[in-house]
Scaffold this active site. Structure first.
Site, PDB file in Angstrom:
ATOM      1  N   GLY A  11      -0.054   6.261   5.496  1.00 42.73           N
ATOM      2  CA  GLY A  11      -0.368   6.040   4.094  1.00 42.73           C
ATOM      3  C   GLY A  11       0.891   6.134   3.260  1.00 42.73           C
ATOM      4  O   GLY A  11       1.990   5.883   3.737  1.00 42.73           O
ATOM      5  N   CYS A  12       0.721   6.540   2.018  1.00 49.55           N
ATOM      6  CA  CYS A  12       1.842   6.626   1.085  1.00 49.55           C
ATOM      7  C   CYS A  12       2.963   7.485   1.655  1.00 49.55           C
ATOM      8  O   CYS A  12       2.746   8.634   2.019  1.00 49.55           O
ATOM      9  CB  CYS A  12       1.353   7.221  -0.232  1.00 49.55           C
ATOM     10  SG  CYS A  12       2.672   7.463  -1.413  1.00 49.55           S
TER      11      CYS A  12
END
Length: 174
Positions: A11-12
């Site tokens: 993810g981020c």
């Protein structure tokens, strides 16, 4: 002093730096992009979904102090390994969870760890995190580096607001 690299996408990338950065034996954690077909992509290009890249972190570590197996365990505890289509509020291929292995030893450790997690019963759904060979890693723009330090208020709000922090507390802090 020995030095090896590990690459993880979960993810981020802002949220993937701090958990590794604080461990003994970690020399450097760099936010960046990997797994795609565009050379030297920008954040805007990766975010468009057209580059094939995913946000990732490249960890430089001393294997005499911390083992790859320990890094993989830390990785699992930052992600939802049952979500192949992004992580938390971040959706799409550029946020997919992937362990990018550098060599056969890393691949074997990652595969064994994934199997162990699947068999643990911790999650009802299958563990879908991919394990793929490492490709060229491109560091992200400077403003993305060490984001948890340079923009701590926004980082903390994002970690909570995206659902990541709550998921980690619910599933990993037991």
């Amino acid at each position: 002093m020995a030095e090896e690299k590990a690459i993880f996408a979960g993810g981020c990338f802002w949220c993937m730096v701090k958990p590794f950065d604080s461990q003994p034996g970690i020399k450097k954690v760099v936010s960046g992009y990997t797994g795609g077909h565009t050379v030297n992509p920008t954040y805007q290009e990766v975010s468009s979904g057209l580059t094939g890249h995913t946000e990732a972190v490249e960890i430089t570590y001393d294997p005499d102090v911390i083992g790859y197996d320990q890094l993989v365990e830390t990785y699992w505890q930052q992600t939802d390994p049952t979500d192949a289509f992004g992580q938390f509020a971040d959706r799409g291929d550029s946020y997919r969870p992937v362990i990018f292995y550098q060599n056969e030893d890393q691949r074997e450790i990652a595969e064994a760890s994934k199997e162990k997690l699947q068999n643990s019963g911790r999650f009802k759904e299958p563990i879908v995190t991919k394990i793929e060979p490492a490709q060229t890693f491109y560091p992200a723009e400077d403003y993305h580096q060490d984001y948890y330090r340079t923009n701590s208020a926004h980082y903390n709000a994002y970690s909570e607001g995206s659902g990541r922090a709550g998921f980690i507390r619910q599933n990993w802090k037991k």
